[in-house]
Enzyme design. Structure first.
Site, mmCIF file in Angstrom:
data_model
loop_
_atom_site.group_PDB
_atom_site.id
_atom_site.type_symbol
_atom_site.label_atom_id
_atom_site.label_comp_id
_atom_site.label_asym_id
_atom_site.label_seq_id
_atom_site.Cartn_x
_atom_site.Cartn_y
_atom_site.Cartn_z
ATOM 1 C CE LYS A 103 -1.900 -4.976 14.651
ATOM 2 N NZ LYS A 103 -2.450 -6.286 14.198
ATOM 3 C CB CYS B 48 3.604 -9.582 -1.303
ATOM 4 S SG CYS B 48 5.347 -9.721 -0.889
HETATM 5 P P1 NAD Z 1 -3.711 -6.582 6.212
HETATM 6 O O1 NAD Z 1 -3.553 -5.275 5.551
HETATM 7 O O2 NAD Z 1 -5.074 -7.130 6.421
HETATM 8 O O3 NAD Z 1 -3.068 -6.552 7.670
HETATM 9 C C1 NAD Z 1 -1.707 -6.221 7.878
HETATM 10 C C2 NAD Z 1 -1.552 -5.654 9.278
HETATM 11 O O4 NAD Z 1 -2.242 -4.414 9.364
HETATM 12 C C3 NAD Z 1 -2.112 -6.538 10.387
HETATM 13 O O5 NAD Z 1 -1.215 -6.493 11.482
HETATM 14 C C4 NAD Z 1 -3.431 -5.837 10.723
HETATM 15 O O6 NAD Z 1 -3.875 -6.067 12.034
HETATM 16 C C5 NAD Z 1 -3.047 -4.384 10.531
HETATM 17 N N1 NAD Z 1 -4.151 -3.460 10.290
HETATM 18 C C6 NAD Z 1 -5.316 -3.693 9.634
HETATM 19 N N2 NAD Z 1 -6.058 -2.562 9.591
HETATM 20 C C7 NAD Z 1 -5.359 -1.596 10.226
HETATM 21 C C8 NAD Z 1 -5.577 -0.206 10.495
HETATM 22 N N3 NAD Z 1 -6.677 0.406 10.090
HETATM 23 N N4 NAD Z 1 -4.623 0.475 11.158
HETATM 24 C C9 NAD Z 1 -3.492 -0.124 11.550
HETATM 25 N N5 NAD Z 1 -3.222 -1.434 11.339
HETATM 26 C C10 NAD Z 1 -4.136 -2.162 10.666
HETATM 27 O O7 NAD Z 1 -2.794 -7.597 5.392
HETATM 28 P P2 NAD Z 1 -2.662 -9.167 5.615
HETATM 29 O O8 NAD Z 1 -3.935 -9.809 5.177
HETATM 30 O O9 NAD Z 1 -2.125 -9.446 6.976
HETATM 31 O O10 NAD Z 1 -1.497 -9.532 4.567
HETATM 32 C C11 NAD Z 1 -1.726 -9.836 3.222
HETATM 33 C C12 NAD Z 1 -1.476 -8.623 2.348
HETATM 34 O O11 NAD Z 1 -0.153 -8.152 2.551
HETATM 35 C C13 NAD Z 1 -1.577 -8.909 0.869
HETATM 36 O O12 NAD Z 1 -2.226 -7.849 0.232
HETATM 37 C C14 NAD Z 1 -0.119 -8.956 0.412
HETATM 38 O O13 NAD Z 1 0.107 -8.674 -0.946
HETATM 39 C C15 NAD Z 1 0.495 -7.925 1.297
HETATM 40 N N6 NAD Z 1 1.922 -8.149 1.422
HETATM 41 C C16 NAD Z 1 2.791 -7.286 0.780
HETATM 42 C C17 NAD Z 1 4.160 -7.507 0.863
HETATM 43 C C18 NAD Z 1 5.145 -6.606 0.150
HETATM 44 O O14 NAD Z 1 6.335 -6.717 0.428
HETATM 45 N N7 NAD Z 1 4.712 -5.729 -0.736
HETATM 46 C C19 NAD Z 1 4.649 -8.578 1.605
HETATM 47 C C20 NAD Z 1 3.739 -9.422 2.233
HETATM 48 C C21 NAD Z 1 2.381 -9.191 2.152
#
Ligand code: NAD
Length: 503
Positions: free
Chosen positions: A195, A305
């Site tokens: 997803k 991140c």
């Molecule tokens: P997000 O958490 O908003 O979304 C990530 C994914 O989760 C999307 O596909 C979204 O549709 C899905 N999602 C959202 N709510 C959900 C739920 N309740 N159930 C299932 N799926 C759900 O994150 P984002 O805004 O896309 O990405 C940015 C964030 O990701 C930042 O916090 C960043 O630090 C983090 N990040 C971490 C790493 C790492 O390796 N630690 C790498 C990249 C990004």
């Protein structure tokens, strides 16, 4: 071993990448049956890229059932060599279609082609190749044990695929982060349902074409588009046939997914948010530290991140460093991904731009010194409709400020002067996050000392984002659960089974 590409990107045409996305279920592209969709827009200028179908419970169920069936089909019967050869072919096919992936990724994210051609797309291919190589070389433990009859018993462990894996990925490095999970999952013999982020559906969809071209059996790689709550994301995490959930995204989303995973006691692997520190000592190599911190703050428009939003600089070089970083920030070139010399793209969405600008406003309210930037960027022409903000540097805030405590995920940082190693260490560790840090010093002992003491999953000394894909990657504290990379990924994507043979 950060992947670097020899590819030029002259053939990558953004307009040719504009298209509707589709789910990819059991080897077939489909629009699904919900009748719901949204319009995917480019962050560059808000122009329409195409339609994206929103999957519902039926699409998730079909994808999960296809993935389950594929575990017992030709995929499940392949030898490790056959499977890993197939994944190496996937990597080759991504490289063959390099410009298609590049155009799709740059259109969806707005990032400069110079960046995506060096990092995102080559790493997308490398993730399949590296994990294919990793699983070819694994061994497991054996133990012989005494028994009362004196004949003994032999124990050995088998690594079996975990089963059906849900992959939920973010928008900042869409292909790279998705394949970082799909690569090891498939190399270990699992099947997946991805997803992708609703902001960046294109490269995940394109990978479906690659899977079919290479002959990956139906149902092994599935994609269902949708949102998170009350949509495909949540339905996927709740599906009872899903055996494990691997997620990269915000810590708060991780909490929701963990709650869903509790039902059925499904394991999770989480790569979450960060508020990473960059610590610059007066004895650093100034130019190298400056170049490294510049990259770590502004690369991918701060939407990494591992990026640095808290910079700490030892007082004797504080003023000089602030002025030098200001000059670097003001020298960054924003613009269209193709344009020569462009180093900075837009933020991903209008919503994210509003969030970042709200922090820009909050910094002013809190009395920050705005060293540079601090507002939206005016780009002119069609780009005026995109989500551009100025690279921004602040000083003068207390460590208690939300600017220093909360993840902003934009092209910005606060710089704080420090006087002692103890003081900067206490500040660096005073956070609920624990993803990454960089330390800049020419004192080897101090480098080791700081690396050991900073509470983070990854610490770079005199570098940033220098990645050997075989090393453990993940966050401490609220930045993640588990480690991925090289053999460490096997811990999540396989079940170890002990076999005890009475001799
Ligand atoms: P997000 O958490 O908003 O979304 C990530 C994914 O989760 C999307 O596909 C979204 O549709 C899905 N999602 C959202 N709510 C959900 C739920 N309740 N159930 C299932 N799926 C759900 O994150 P984002 O805004 O896309 O990405 C940015 C964030 O990701 C930042 O916090 C960043 O630090 C983090 N990040 C971490 C790493 C790492 O390796 N630690 C790498 C990249 C990004």
């Amino acid at each position: 071993m950060t992947a670097h590409s020899p590819h030029a990107f002259k053939g990558a045409n953004l307009d040719a990448a504009r298209r509707d996305a589709a789910h990819f279920i059991n080897g077939e592209f489909t629009q699904g049956a919900t009748g719901k969709s949204w319009i995917n827009r480019s962050p560059l200028d808000n122009s329409v890229i195409g339609n994206v179908p929103e999957g519902g419970k039926a699409e998730i169920d079909a994808a999960v059932r296809a993935a389950k069936a594929a575990l017992h089909g030709p995929w499940g019967r392949m030898t490790v060599a056959e499977r890993t050869d197939m994944l190496a072919a996937v990597a080759d096919e991504i490289n063959r279609r390099f410009d298609d992936f590049l155009a799709a990724e740059c259109l969806d994210t707005g990032k400069p082609m110079s960046l995506a051609s060096h990092i995102d797309i080559p790493r997308g291919a490398a993730n399949f190749k590296m994990f294919a190589d990793t699983v070819k070389g694994i061994s497991t433990e054996t133990f012989t044990m005494p028994t009362p009859d004196g004949k003994g018993a032999l124990n050995y462990a088998l690594r079996k695929p975990k089963g059906v894996i849900a992959v939920i990925s973010p928008w900042n490095l869409p292909l790279l982060l998705m394949t970082w999970k799909v690569g090891p999952a498939l190399a270990c013999g699992n099947t997946v349902i991805v997803k992708p982020s609703e902001e960046t559906p294109l490269t995940t969809t394109l990978l479906g074409e690659v899977m079919n071209k290479v002959g990956v059996p139906k149902g092994v790689y599935n994609v269902v588009h949708g949102l998170g709550p009350d949509s495909a994301g949540e339905y996927l995490t709740q599906h009872p046939l899903v055996n494990g959930i691997t997620f990269t995204g915000e810590t708060r989303t991780g909490e929701a997914i963990m709650a869903a995973a509790a039902k059925g006691v499904r394991p999770v692997s989480f790569e979450l948010g960060g508020k990473n520190a960059g610590i610059v000592f007066a004895d650093c190599d100034f130019d190298k530290a400056l170049a490294g911190i510049t990259r770590s703050v502004f690369e991918n428009c701060g939407q990494v991140c591992l990026g640095t939003e808290r910079v700490y600089v030892e007082r004797p070089i504080f003023d000089r460093f602030v002025q030098a970083l200001k000059a670097k920030a003001e020298g960054l070139k924003m613009g269209d991904p193709h344009a020569p010399g462009v180093t900075l793209g837009p933020l991903i969405s209008a919503e994210h731009k509003a969030k970042v600008l709200s922090y820009y406003a909050k910094a002013r309210e809190e009395g920050a010194v705005v060293v540079t930037g601090g507002g939206a960027a005016s780009m002119g022409g069609a780009l005026e409709r995109g989500h551009w903000v100025q690279p921004t540097i602040w000083t003068g805030l207390p460590e208690s400020s939300p600017i220093i405590r909360e993840e902003i995920f934009g092209p910005c940082c606060h710089i704080q002067p420090f006087d002692t190693e103890e003081q900067v260490l206490a500040w660096a560790n005073d956070t609920t996050y624990g993803l990454a840090a960089s330390v800049w010093t020419t004192n080897l002992q101090r480098g080791h000392r700081m690396a050991a003491a900073v509470e983070a999953g990854l610490v770079w000394v005199n570098s940033w984002f220098l990645r050997d894909l075989r090393t453990p990657f993940g966050g401490a504290k609220q930045s993640g659960i588990g480690r991925e990379g090289g053999v460490h990924s096997l811990e999540f994507y396989t079940e170890l089974k002990n076999v005890c043979i009475k001799l």
